[in-house]
Design an enzyme around this catalytic site. Sequence first.
Site, mmCIF file in Angstrom:
data_model
loop_
_atom_site.group_PDB
_atom_site.id
_atom_site.type_symbol
_atom_site.label_atom_id
_atom_site.label_comp_id
_atom_site.label_asym_id
_atom_site.label_seq_id
_atom_site.Cartn_x
_atom_site.Cartn_y
_atom_site.Cartn_z
ATOM 1 N N HIS A 174 3.045 -7.642 1.791
ATOM 2 C CA HIS A 174 2.389 -8.542 2.739
ATOM 3 C C HIS A 174 1.266 -9.338 2.067
ATOM 4 O O HIS A 174 0.772 -8.956 1.004
ATOM 5 C CB HIS A 174 1.802 -7.737 3.903
ATOM 6 C CG HIS A 174 0.789 -6.726 3.458
ATOM 7 N ND1 HIS A 174 1.137 -5.513 2.937
ATOM 8 C CD2 HIS A 174 -0.569 -6.760 3.426
ATOM 9 C CE1 HIS A 174 0.053 -4.833 2.622
ATOM 10 N NE2 HIS A 174 -1.009 -5.576 2.896
ATOM 11 N N GLU A 219 -1.550 -0.519 7.777
ATOM 12 C CA GLU A 219 -2.565 -1.369 8.383
ATOM 13 C C GLU A 219 -1.953 -2.243 9.461
ATOM 14 O O GLU A 219 -0.731 -2.241 9.643
ATOM 15 C CB GLU A 219 -3.277 -2.216 7.315
ATOM 16 C CG GLU A 219 -2.376 -3.172 6.567
ATOM 17 C CD GLU A 219 -3.103 -3.859 5.398
ATOM 18 O OE1 GLU A 219 -3.905 -3.215 4.715
ATOM 19 O OE2 GLU A 219 -2.848 -5.046 5.173
ATOM 20 N N ARG A 272 -1.323 -4.669 -6.252
ATOM 21 C CA ARG A 272 -1.134 -6.114 -6.285
ATOM 22 C C ARG A 272 0.150 -6.411 -7.048
ATOM 23 O O ARG A 272 0.285 -5.995 -8.192
ATOM 24 C CB ARG A 272 -2.317 -6.691 -7.055
ATOM 25 C CG ARG A 272 -2.895 -7.936 -6.474
ATOM 26 C CD ARG A 272 -4.044 -8.407 -7.332
ATOM 27 N NE ARG A 272 -5.338 -8.071 -6.754
ATOM 28 C CZ ARG A 272 -6.451 -7.988 -7.483
ATOM 29 N NH1 ARG A 272 -6.445 -8.201 -8.783
ATOM 30 N NH2 ARG A 272 -7.588 -7.693 -6.892
ATOM 31 N N HIS A 296 0.833 -1.202 0.000
ATOM 32 C CA HIS A 296 0.000 0.000 0.000
ATOM 33 C C HIS A 296 0.868 1.252 0.000
ATOM 34 O O HIS A 296 1.956 1.250 0.570
ATOM 35 C CB HIS A 296 -0.906 0.028 1.226
ATOM 36 C CG HIS A 296 -1.767 -1.192 1.368
ATOM 37 N ND1 HIS A 296 -2.755 -1.504 0.482
ATOM 38 C CD2 HIS A 296 -1.753 -2.187 2.273
ATOM 39 C CE1 HIS A 296 -3.335 -2.633 0.859
ATOM 40 N NE2 HIS A 296 -2.732 -3.070 1.942
HETATM 41 ZN ZN ZN Z 1 -3.041 -4.973 2.700
#
Ligand code: ZN
Length: 305
Positions: free
Chosen positions: A169, A112, A189, A95
Amino acid sequence: MEIIKLKPAYSEKLWGGSKLKELGFDIPNGKKIGEAWTISAHENGMSYLSEGKFAGLSLKEVFDNHRESFGNYTGMYPMLTKIITANDYLSVQVHPDDEYALKKHNELGKPESWYILDCPENAQLIYGHNAKSKDELSTMIENGQWDKLLKNVDIKKGDFLFVDAGKIHAITPGVTVIELQRSSDVTYRLYDYDRLEADGKPRRLDLEDSINCTTVPDSDDVIVRNANKEVFNSDFFSIYILDATIENTFKISESASWLQLSVVDGSGTINGIDFKTGESAITMNGIEDIKVTGNLKVYISWIRK
Ligand code: ZN
């Protein structure tokens, strides 16, 4: 202080299943649900207040129009809480930070965090990478050297991991987490196990953005084993886990304007209100001590003032 329960939004995913039912969620039958967005003011999956004078309104609507109930916080609702249950591998992803996401998508960046609610024995998550330079990162991605590039970390129920923006991740099959993140839905992605979409086309990859946003060399791991009590503090969010079988009161130690409450295990009461696993709430109009009875575990989160 008022405590107001919320109704989640559900998100269908290729890697989803029906496990959220076991956690008390009333998910639609026959759909592969991967995520419950339990405390969300994000357009892509909104939570709704289920009680009080604003019952039926979205969290975004109430937050935007009643700032006085949230300490006059300015800016968009800053956090997003999800329960994620993986039936399959999630795509390997990264991200952006605020700077990149605001410029490119007019969204916040997306650091996150995961608190592991359930996982198979000997489970591992993909967390970080081994490239020493951007060139090496690009080469390994181009050549599909995933085993060499991706780092795995052992996890157990009760572990906490912070996944900063820029950290590669992925969640793996059988793992259930409560994810607290900045309110954003920007995901790049970089690998998807060569899976196809329902229409038979390969899934979209975002290699250029992934490479741009990945921190190289890898950022430090932030893992708390057997997370309890004060788990994590940052500018993006802070987390405390209150386990009623250990202690019965939470007093916030920093300045904040409202709390997010998520019951992640058991049942009991929070400030006199019945709660059970899977239920989430926010506080409005100030913060008081949180007092619990029963055998429940409450995941409490907030943003520093
Ligand atoms: Zn994620």
